[in-house]
Design an enzyme around this catalytic site. Structure first.
Site, PDB file in Angstrom:
ATOM      1  N   HIS A 153     155.468  42.668  51.293  1.00 48.96           N
ATOM      2  CA  HIS A 153     156.913  40.859  50.607  1.00 48.96           C
ATOM      3  C   HIS A 153     155.922  39.981  50.718  1.00 48.96           C
ATOM      4  O   HIS A 153     154.773  39.856  50.855  1.00 48.96           O
ATOM      5  CB  HIS A 153     156.947  40.669  51.981  1.00 48.96           C
ATOM      6  CG  HIS A 153     159.133  41.276  52.478  1.00 48.96           C
ATOM      7  ND1 HIS A 153     159.022  42.429  52.849  1.00 48.96           N
ATOM      8  CD2 HIS A 153     160.110  40.935  51.887  1.00 48.96           C
ATOM      9  CE1 HIS A 153     160.651  42.748  52.836  1.00 48.96           C
ATOM     10  NE2 HIS A 153     161.296  41.857  52.209  1.00 48.96           N
ATOM     11  N   HIS A 154     156.337  38.911  50.224  1.00 46.74           N
ATOM     12  CA  HIS A 154     155.302  37.978  49.711  1.00 46.74           C
ATOM     13  C   HIS A 154     154.567  36.684  51.231  1.00 46.74           C
ATOM     14  O   HIS A 154     154.605  36.978  52.200  1.00 46.74           O
ATOM     15  CB  HIS A 154     156.083  36.495  48.919  1.00 46.74           C
ATOM     16  CG  HIS A 154     157.255  36.070  50.498  1.00 46.74           C
ATOM     17  ND1 HIS A 154     157.655  35.055  50.988  1.00 46.74           N
ATOM     18  CD2 HIS A 154     158.607  36.902  50.618  1.00 46.74           C
ATOM     19  CE1 HIS A 154     158.030  34.847  51.885  1.00 46.74           C
ATOM     20  NE2 HIS A 154     159.244  35.989  51.563  1.00 46.74           N
ATOM     21  N   LYS A 182     156.127  35.310  53.639  1.00 40.94           N
ATOM     22  CA  LYS A 182     156.718  36.130  55.150  1.00 40.94           C
ATOM     23  C   LYS A 182     156.043  35.613  56.263  1.00 40.94           C
ATOM     24  O   LYS A 182     155.389  35.870  56.638  1.00 40.94           O
ATOM     25  CB  LYS A 182     157.399  37.116  54.544  1.00 40.94           C
ATOM     26  CG  LYS A 182     158.131  38.227  56.035  1.00 40.94           C
ATOM     27  CD  LYS A 182     158.987  39.431  55.699  1.00 40.94           C
ATOM     28  CE  LYS A 182     159.738  40.231  56.597  1.00 40.94           C
ATOM     29  NZ  LYS A 182     160.806  39.023  56.550  1.00 40.94           N
TER      30      LYS A 182
END
Ligand code: NAD
Length: 273
Positions: free
Chosen positions: A156-157, A160
């Site tokens: 994820h980015h 997060k």
């Protein structure tokens, strides 16, 4: 035709803004309230903040009054908001679509209480693809899980804040349930140093956080001489927002209870191998 009156909680966040854009483009739905605690958002027009033009809905900070005006609530915010949202939904008997992840036991208990009174959809991932991935992963676990090493990898980015992702945990729970294992006992979260050889019954999790990755999940079943990898990659948050709005249309009118995206998509009775 009356339009579905929707309140969004977490309205100025990444998902909240995407939800508002999807609702603004849905002729069967209308944004009637937008809630967010961020000081920079208070009093601003929710549509302008979302970049889809003024909607004459100001962002407010208190959930109770906002929820009283809505047919359904969509909450993608933070766990700190969940109990207050659940309580307001219970008081007003308003169905809830909850996307917030990283919930603790207190929040889960508040949701269980809510589900006795109103219908509630809770999914760690509202994309159609991930819902299907879960069904496929269960089928793979049934067929080859007992003689495979199973690892779950997610990316994820950089923004997060919880790990592993709620989706990775749900995938792990789905595999563990099929194999009659307790995820609390068999999960291994990251490895470092002298780990010893891999214990067969374990389900391993690996987490990447980098850049602007929207969300990627792989469940790997590895045996001797071959491995199967089932992967989903989200390339835009629109997929989660569209799924949540679809869930909002579906949940209104359902009997009280706790549902997930499989119920929304009619996949709860997917055939097994
Ligand atoms: P974000 O940080 O961009 O947005 C969260 C917003 O919630 C912020 O604007 C914040 O001000 C607001 N907020 C915090 N506490 C609040 C409170 N008490 N009352 C009202 N508003 C409050 O985060 P995001 O990327 O939009 O993600 C939000 C949540 O949704 C996270 O838990 C994330 O993991 C989850 N998520 C779920 C899915 C899914 O499909 N289920 C998909 C993406 C993200």
């Amino acid at each position: 035709m009356s339009r579905l009156q929707v309140a969004v909680v977490g309205a100025s966040g990444r998902m909240g803004r995407m939800l508002i854009e999807v609702i603004a483009g849905d002729e069967r739905a209308e944004l009637v309230a937008a809630v967010d605690r961020a000081p920079h958002a208070r009093g601003r027009d929710a549509g302008e903040l979302a970049g889809c033009g003024a909607l004459q809905v100001e962002i407010e900070s208190e959930v109770a009054a906002a929820i009283a005006r809505a047919d359904v609530v969509i909450d993608f915010s933070l766990p700190q908001a969940t109990s207050a949202v659940a309580e307001a939904c219970r008081v007003h008997a308003t169905p809830l679509v909850l996307g917030t992840t990283g919930l603790g036991e207190a929040e889960q208990a508040a949701l269980a209480e809510l589900a006795e009174r109103v219908p509630l959809v809770q999914a760690a991932n509202y994309s159609t693809g991930v819902t299907l991935l879960t069904v496929l992963v269960e089928q793979a676990a049934r067929a080859i899980g007992s003689h495979s090493d199973i690892e779950i990898i997610e990316a994820h980015h950089r923004h997060k804040v919880d790990a592993p992702s709620g989706t990775a945990l749900r995938l792990g729970e789905a595999v563990a349930a099929v194999l009659e294992r307790d995820l609390k006992q068999c999960a291994v979260y990251g490895r470092e140093g002298h780990t010893g050889v891999r214990a067969h019954e374990t389900i391993g999790f690996a987490t990447l956080r980098a850049g602007d990755i929207v969300g990627e999940h792989t469940v790997l079943f590895a045996g001797d001489g071959e491995r199967l990898e089932l992967t989903h990659k989200a390339s835009s948050r629109t997929t989660f927002a569209a799924g949540a709005v679809r869930a909002a249309h579906w949940v209104v009118g359902q009997p009280a209870g706790r549902y997930d995206m499989r119920d929304v998509l009619g996949l709860s009775t997917a055939p097994s191998l």
